[in-house]
Design an enzyme around this catalytic site. Structure first.
Site, PDB file in Angstrom:
ATOM      1  N   LYS A 151       0.593  -1.139  -0.013  1.00  0.00           N
ATOM      2  CA  LYS A 151       0.063   0.115   0.057  1.00  0.00           C
ATOM      3  C   LYS A 151       0.643   1.229  -0.142  1.00  0.00           C
ATOM      4  O   LYS A 151       0.455   2.162  -0.575  1.00  0.00           O
ATOM      5  CB  LYS A 151      -1.196  -0.138   1.252  1.00  0.00           C
TER       6      LYS A 151
ATOM      7  N   THR B 125      -0.220   8.840 -14.435  1.00  0.00           N
ATOM      8  CA  THR B 125      -0.994   8.652 -15.506  1.00  0.00           C
ATOM      9  C   THR B 125      -2.006   9.532 -15.582  1.00  0.00           C
ATOM     10  O   THR B 125      -2.924   9.357 -16.457  1.00  0.00           O
ATOM     11  CB  THR B 125      -1.266   7.473 -15.567  1.00  0.00           C
TER      12      THR B 125
ATOM     13  N   CYS C 299      -6.509  11.910 -20.323  1.00  0.00           N
ATOM     14  CA  CYS C 299      -6.589  11.337 -21.881  1.00  0.00           C
ATOM     15  C   CYS C 299      -7.135  12.459 -22.843  1.00  0.00           C
ATOM     16  O   CYS C 299      -6.657  12.850 -23.846  1.00  0.00           O
ATOM     17  CB  CYS C 299      -7.653  10.231 -22.051  1.00  0.00           C
ATOM     18  N   THR C 300      -8.222  13.283 -22.150  1.00  0.00           N
ATOM     19  CA  THR C 300      -8.704  14.098 -22.723  1.00  0.00           C
ATOM     20  C   THR C 300      -7.675  15.535 -23.182  1.00  0.00           C
ATOM     21  O   THR C 300      -7.913  16.076 -24.275  1.00  0.00           O
ATOM     22  CB  THR C 300     -10.079  15.028 -21.783  1.00  0.00           C
TER      23      THR C 300
ATOM     24  N   THR D 191     -16.614   5.454 -17.758  1.00  0.00           N
ATOM     25  CA  THR D 191     -15.369   5.221 -17.082  1.00  0.00           C
ATOM     26  C   THR D 191     -15.805   4.004 -15.855  1.00  0.00           C
ATOM     27  O   THR D 191     -16.993   3.834 -15.614  1.00  0.00           O
ATOM     28  CB  THR D 191     -14.812   6.486 -16.503  1.00  0.00           C
TER      29      THR D 191
ATOM     30  N   THR E 171     -15.097  18.675 -16.379  1.00  0.00           N
ATOM     31  CA  THR E 171     -13.720  18.309 -16.603  1.00  0.00           C
ATOM     32  C   THR E 171     -12.731  19.409 -16.706  1.00  0.00           C
ATOM     33  O   THR E 171     -13.152  20.672 -16.964  1.00  0.00           O
ATOM     34  CB  THR E 171     -13.622  17.679 -18.011  1.00  0.00           C
ATOM     35  N   GLY E 172     -11.599  19.164 -16.151  1.00  0.00           N
ATOM     36  CA  GLY E 172     -10.708  20.276 -16.121  1.00  0.00           C
ATOM     37  C   GLY E 172      -9.725  20.112 -17.451  1.00  0.00           C
ATOM     38  O   GLY E 172      -8.461  20.871 -17.170  1.00  0.00           O
TER      39      GLY E 172
ATOM     40  N   ARG F 114     -20.815  12.258 -20.414  1.00  0.00           N
ATOM     41  CA  ARG F 114     -20.616  10.773 -20.318  1.00  0.00           C
ATOM     42  C   ARG F 114     -21.611  10.127 -21.242  1.00  0.00           C
ATOM     43  O   ARG F 114     -23.011  10.218 -20.723  1.00  0.00           O
ATOM     44  CB  ARG F 114     -20.637  10.314 -18.670  1.00  0.00           C
TER      45      ARG F 114
END
Length: 294
Positions: free
Chosen positions: A63, A105, A135-136, A165, A194-195, A217
């Site tokens: 962890k 990521t 990804c955007t 998602t 979304t930022g 979405r």
């Protein structure tokens, strides 16, 4: 997906995986994928190790990243894909454990620098912890850079029509922070925040404050669409814009930005290697200073 992509590269070797899942279940998830199909290779578990295409991979379930002892397996780069350790302080535990570099990521939650291929990757100067943004942002930034470099962007709005998602609900369920996000993913088109557009301002400072956006979405398993609507400083016909994007896709952004004039739909891009593909037939122009690009 990172693992599968790495298998196509001769210059990348996966030597260790840390996940709270057990090795048998990891092997199963690698073998079978409802969206991308079966893994093209051999996958087995031996003595607690994952063995893929004959190569043994160390498996741990720590962890705390500080306990991972990356130095014992000669790790150069860690792909931090948990979505948890998104600050320099927390991601640096991988460095403490012996890794040389860390790539987040997702977007960083502090001032950890973000780098996007086709946008600002040339500014990378050896930092040991970086973010690859979202990804955007990876889809939007290369296109925005081409448009801004050639014609200038006064201001713009982005909408991403985003595939489902893993955090969404199969049927309506409680979601205290995002009530709409708790509605059934397969039943609804769900407006969301979304930022990604604002993040473009971090990788392309010349666009800081000029872009913002939102998301819908939708009930598809993979592939998302970015709709970028901008006002241009320099008047340009839609044909001029197409030529500039095509030139970039065949030149300095080859392999990152794609270009197509085919009558494509979303599933045609399942497994696409470019981070952004401009759909020349889908965009429209109201006039030479106001355009919508897809």
């Amino acid at each position: 997906i990172v693992f599968r992509a790495a298998q196509t590269r001769s210059d990348i070797e996966i030597v260790a995986i840390n996940d709270l899942l057990d090795a048998e279940y990891m092997a199963y998830m690698l073998k079978y994928d409802s969206t991308h199909g079966r893994f093209d290779g051999t996958v087995e578990v031996k003595d607690g190790h994952l063995v893929v295409n004959g190569k043994k991979i160390r498996v741990t379930a720590e962890k705390d990243p500080a306990n991972l002892k990356w130095n014992e397996v000669g790790v150069d780069v860690v792909a931090e894909a948990t979505g948890i350790f998104l600050t320099d302080e927390t991601a640096r535990k991988h460095i403490t454990a012996g890794a040389k570099k860390v790539v987040l990521t997702g977007p960083s939650k502090d001032d950890t620098p973000m780098f996007v291929k086709g946008a600002n990757f040339d500014k990378y100067n050896g930092q040991d912890i970086v973010s690859n943004a979202s990804c955007t942002t990876n889809c939007l930034a290369p296109l925005a850079k081409v448009i801004n470099d050639n014609f200038g962007i006064i201001e713009g709005l982005m909408t991403t029509v985003h595939a489902t998602t893993a955090t969404q609900k199969t049927v309506d369920g409680p979601s205290h922070k995002d009530w709409r996000g708790g509605r059934g993913a397969a039943q609804n088109i769900i407006p969301s925040s979304t930022g990604a557009a604002k993040a473009v301002g971090k990788v392309l400072p010349e666009l800081n404050g000029k872009l913002t956006g939102m998301a819908f979405r939708v009930p598809t398993p993979n592939v998302s669409v970015v709709d970028l609507t901008v006002r241009l400083e320099k008047a340009a016909s839609y044909e001029d814009i197409k030529k500039a994007i095509k030139a970039a896709a065949e030149g300095e952004m080859k392999g990152v930005l794609g270009y197509t004039e085919d009558d494509v739909v979303s599933t045609d891009f399942n497994g696409e290697v470019c981070t952004s593909v401009f759909d020349a037939k889908a965009g429209i122009a109201l006039n030479d200073n106001f355009v919508k690009l897809v």
